[in-house]
Design a protein around this motif. Sequence first.
Motif, PDB file in Angstrom:
ATOM      1  N   LYS A  52      67.543 -40.967 -11.276  1.00 55.79           N
ATOM      2  CA  LYS A  52      68.074 -40.067 -12.300  1.00 55.79           C
ATOM      3  C   LYS A  52      67.871 -38.605 -11.925  1.00 55.79           C
ATOM      4  O   LYS A  52      68.695 -37.739 -12.246  1.00 55.79           O
ATOM      5  CB  LYS A  52      67.415 -40.348 -13.650  1.00 55.79           C
ATOM      6  CG  LYS A  52      65.900 -40.166 -13.667  1.00 55.79           C
ATOM      7  CD  LYS A  52      65.325 -40.538 -15.019  1.00 55.79           C
ATOM      8  CE  LYS A  52      63.803 -40.386 -15.027  1.00 55.79           C
ATOM      9  NZ  LYS A  52      63.215 -40.797 -16.334  1.00 55.79           N
ATOM     10  N   TRP A  53      66.800 -38.305 -11.196  1.00 59.66           N
ATOM     11  CA  TRP A  53      66.546 -36.933 -10.778  1.00 59.66           C
ATOM     12  C   TRP A  53      67.477 -36.532  -9.645  1.00 59.66           C
ATOM     13  O   TRP A  53      67.882 -35.370  -9.542  1.00 59.66           O
ATOM     14  CB  TRP A  53      65.087 -36.771 -10.364  1.00 59.66           C
ATOM     15  CG  TRP A  53      64.140 -37.026 -11.492  1.00 59.66           C
ATOM     16  CD1 TRP A  53      63.357 -38.133 -11.688  1.00 59.66           C
ATOM     17  CD2 TRP A  53      63.919 -36.172 -12.621  1.00 59.66           C
ATOM     18  NE1 TRP A  53      62.658 -38.024 -12.856  1.00 59.66           N
ATOM     19  CE2 TRP A  53      62.974 -36.827 -13.450  1.00 59.66           C
ATOM     20  CE3 TRP A  53      64.414 -34.928 -13.002  1.00 59.66           C
ATOM     21  CZ2 TRP A  53      62.522 -36.266 -14.636  1.00 59.66           C
ATOM     22  CZ3 TRP A  53      63.962 -34.369 -14.185  1.00 59.66           C
ATOM     23  CH2 TRP A  53      63.028 -35.031 -14.992  1.00 59.66           C
ATOM     24  N   VAL A  54      67.833 -37.506  -8.799  1.00 58.14           N
ATOM     25  CA  VAL A  54      68.815 -37.232  -7.752  1.00 58.14           C
ATOM     26  C   VAL A  54      70.161 -36.897  -8.375  1.00 58.14           C
ATOM     27  O   VAL A  54      70.812 -35.902  -8.016  1.00 58.14           O
ATOM     28  CB  VAL A  54      68.946 -38.428  -6.793  1.00 58.14           C
ATOM     29  CG1 VAL A  54      70.151 -38.243  -5.859  1.00 58.14           C
ATOM     30  CG2 VAL A  54      67.683 -38.607  -5.975  1.00 58.14           C
ATOM     31  N   TRP A  55      70.597 -37.717  -9.335  1.00 54.55           N
ATOM     32  CA  TRP A  55      71.900 -37.481  -9.962  1.00 54.55           C
ATOM     33  C   TRP A  55      71.901 -36.200 -10.774  1.00 54.55           C
ATOM     34  O   TRP A  55      72.931 -35.503 -10.843  1.00 54.55           O
ATOM     35  CB  TRP A  55      72.279 -38.677 -10.836  1.00 54.55           C
ATOM     36  CG  TRP A  55      72.552 -39.914 -10.052  1.00 54.55           C
ATOM     37  CD1 TRP A  55      71.903 -41.100 -10.123  1.00 54.55           C
ATOM     38  CD2 TRP A  55      73.544 -40.074  -9.030  1.00 54.55           C
ATOM     39  NE1 TRP A  55      72.421 -42.000  -9.219  1.00 54.55           N
ATOM     40  CE2 TRP A  55      73.429 -41.396  -8.545  1.00 54.55           C
ATOM     41  CE3 TRP A  55      74.521 -39.248  -8.481  1.00 54.55           C
ATOM     42  CZ2 TRP A  55      74.249 -41.898  -7.538  1.00 54.55           C
ATOM     43  CZ3 TRP A  55      75.343 -39.738  -7.475  1.00 54.55           C
ATOM     44  CH2 TRP A  55      75.202 -41.055  -7.018  1.00 54.55           C
ATOM     45  N   LEU A  56      70.766 -35.865 -11.385  1.00 52.48           N
ATOM     46  CA  LEU A  56      70.687 -34.597 -12.113  1.00 52.48           C
ATOM     47  C   LEU A  56      70.809 -33.421 -11.151  1.00 52.48           C
ATOM     48  O   LEU A  56      71.487 -32.426 -11.446  1.00 52.48           O
ATOM     49  CB  LEU A  56      69.365 -34.513 -12.885  1.00 52.48           C
ATOM     50  CG  LEU A  56      69.161 -33.259 -13.753  1.00 52.48           C
ATOM     51  CD1 LEU A  56      70.296 -33.136 -14.775  1.00 52.48           C
ATOM     52  CD2 LEU A  56      67.811 -33.307 -14.443  1.00 52.48           C
ATOM     53  N   GLY A  57      70.166 -33.533  -9.993  1.00 51.32           N
ATOM     54  CA  GLY A  57      70.280 -32.476  -8.986  1.00 51.32           C
ATOM     55  C   GLY A  57      71.695 -32.342  -8.466  1.00 51.32           C
ATOM     56  O   GLY A  57      72.203 -31.236  -8.272  1.00 51.32           O
ATOM     57  N   VAL A 127      55.352 -35.068  -4.521  1.00 55.28           N
ATOM     58  CA  VAL A 127      55.204 -33.854  -5.327  1.00 55.28           C
ATOM     59  C   VAL A 127      55.571 -34.115  -6.786  1.00 55.28           C
ATOM     60  O   VAL A 127      54.858 -33.700  -7.704  1.00 55.28           O
ATOM     61  CB  VAL A 127      56.053 -32.716  -4.745  1.00 55.28           C
ATOM     62  CG1 VAL A 127      55.999 -31.489  -5.659  1.00 55.28           C
ATOM     63  CG2 VAL A 127      55.563 -32.360  -3.346  1.00 55.28           C
ATOM     64  N   GLY A 128      56.718 -34.780  -7.011  1.00 57.60           N
ATOM     65  CA  GLY A 128      57.104 -35.061  -8.382  1.00 57.60           C
ATOM     66  C   GLY A 128      58.599 -35.007  -8.603  1.00 57.60           C
ATOM     67  O   GLY A 128      59.381 -34.711  -7.680  1.00 57.60           O
ATOM     68  N   PRO A 129      59.054 -35.286  -9.838  1.00 56.92           N
ATOM     69  CA  PRO A 129      60.490 -35.359 -10.146  1.00 56.92           C
ATOM     70  C   PRO A 129      61.268 -34.083  -9.824  1.00 56.92           C
ATOM     71  O   PRO A 129      62.398 -34.157  -9.323  1.00 56.92           O
ATOM     72  CB  PRO A 129      60.507 -35.641 -11.649  1.00 56.92           C
ATOM     73  CG  PRO A 129      59.182 -36.268 -11.935  1.00 56.92           C
ATOM     74  CD  PRO A 129      58.222 -35.618 -11.006  1.00 56.92           C
ATOM     75  N   TYR A 130      60.665 -32.917 -10.103  1.00 54.21           N
ATOM     76  CA  TYR A 130      61.400 -31.682  -9.882  1.00 54.21           C
ATOM     77  C   TYR A 130      61.628 -31.414  -8.395  1.00 54.21           C
ATOM     78  O   TYR A 130      62.594 -30.757  -8.025  1.00 54.21           O
ATOM     79  CB  TYR A 130      60.681 -30.509 -10.545  1.00 54.21           C
ATOM     80  CG  TYR A 130      60.706 -30.575 -12.044  1.00 54.21           C
ATOM     81  CD1 TYR A 130      61.890 -30.382 -12.750  1.00 54.21           C
ATOM     82  CD2 TYR A 130      59.554 -30.887 -12.763  1.00 54.21           C
ATOM     83  CE1 TYR A 130      61.934 -30.472 -14.125  1.00 54.21           C
ATOM     84  CE2 TYR A 130      59.578 -30.977 -14.154  1.00 54.21           C
ATOM     85  CZ  TYR A 130      60.770 -30.775 -14.827  1.00 54.21           C
ATOM     86  OH  TYR A 130      60.809 -30.877 -16.193  1.00 54.21           O
ATOM     87  N   ALA A 131      60.756 -31.928  -7.576  1.00 57.18           N
ATOM     88  CA  ALA A 131      60.958 -31.797  -6.133  1.00 57.18           C
ATOM     89  C   ALA A 131      62.129 -32.669  -5.683  1.00 57.18           C
ATOM     90  O   ALA A 131      62.927 -32.270  -4.824  1.00 57.18           O
ATOM     91  CB  ALA A 131      59.687 -32.188  -5.383  1.00 57.18           C
ATOM     92  N   VAL A 132      62.249 -33.857  -6.270  1.00 59.43           N
ATOM     93  CA  VAL A 132      63.388 -34.739  -5.968  1.00 59.43           C
ATOM     94  C   VAL A 132      64.684 -34.076  -6.414  1.00 59.43           C
ATOM     95  O   VAL A 132      65.687 -34.074  -5.687  1.00 59.43           O
ATOM     96  CB  VAL A 132      63.218 -36.102  -6.662  1.00 59.43           C
ATOM     97  CG1 VAL A 132      64.446 -36.977  -6.427  1.00 59.43           C
ATOM     98  CG2 VAL A 132      61.966 -36.808  -6.158  1.00 59.43           C
TER      99      VAL A 132
END
Length: 295
Positions: A52-57, A127-132
Amino acid sequence: MSLLAAGATAPSVATQLAGSGLIGLREGLEAGIVVMILVAFLVKSERRDALKWVWLGVGTAVAMVAATFLIIHFGTSTLDGVAAEIAAGIASLVAVVIVTAMVLWMRKASRSISGDLKSGMEKALVVGPYAVLSLAFFAVGREGLETALLMVGYAENTAGSPWPLIGLLLGIVVAAVVTVLMYLGAIRINMATFFKYTGVALVVVAAGILGYGVRALQIGGVLPGATMPAFDVSGIYDAGSWYGTVLGGILNLRPDPTVLQFAAWAAYLVIVLFLFLRPSAPSRRSQPVQEPAAT
């Protein structure tokens, strides 16, 4: 006075679709491969929670690219006269510089992009979701900005026609379909060959944008030589014919280029094609871009 009004002929619909469609296909597939590698790595690593973090990015990068294109395009379209020529010329030259850098960078990076992205994702997961999210954003945004700037320079030469944007979207749709089929293992593409030939085509398109930018800056009075034609074959070259619209729309060839315009166009083609096509030493880190089907 626009460049088209100065004697150029607006490219045909088919030519506009072909030129912008190539840009959309090439750049869309580059971005698609980046996303495919990241998604496949997360799936195989059993880290679907990070998808989900990849798609958000990716979504954020697409929104940023669209905003960049609209701001630059509509910003230049509100100008007229000499100011419009100068703005169009500067936008074209900036697009050529960025596209050239990215094409030459991709020539080397394509051999190790899979390993680099996987290594980056491993670190981002720690590192975490924001790094992804940031990894996906910058990886896709880099390709998207190249597309936006290249399209601004290309669209400036089509007299405000909507067909370049339609061709771009069609190219991106085709790239998305091809990427999904590659991910599922339904098709395999020799990516080295694909990027080689589409890279050459992009260099040719960029040379035409460079020629357009130089001529626009000459008309705007920024560069000298606006009244110094290198040659004039208007008597035997029909700019309104099928070959005239193709050459004018894709290669930006005019029957009466200025000395500086023709010199810049020819020099760019020779130098950049040499740098792009010259043999490169094999890299120990080389990895095939093609990912196996995800399970």
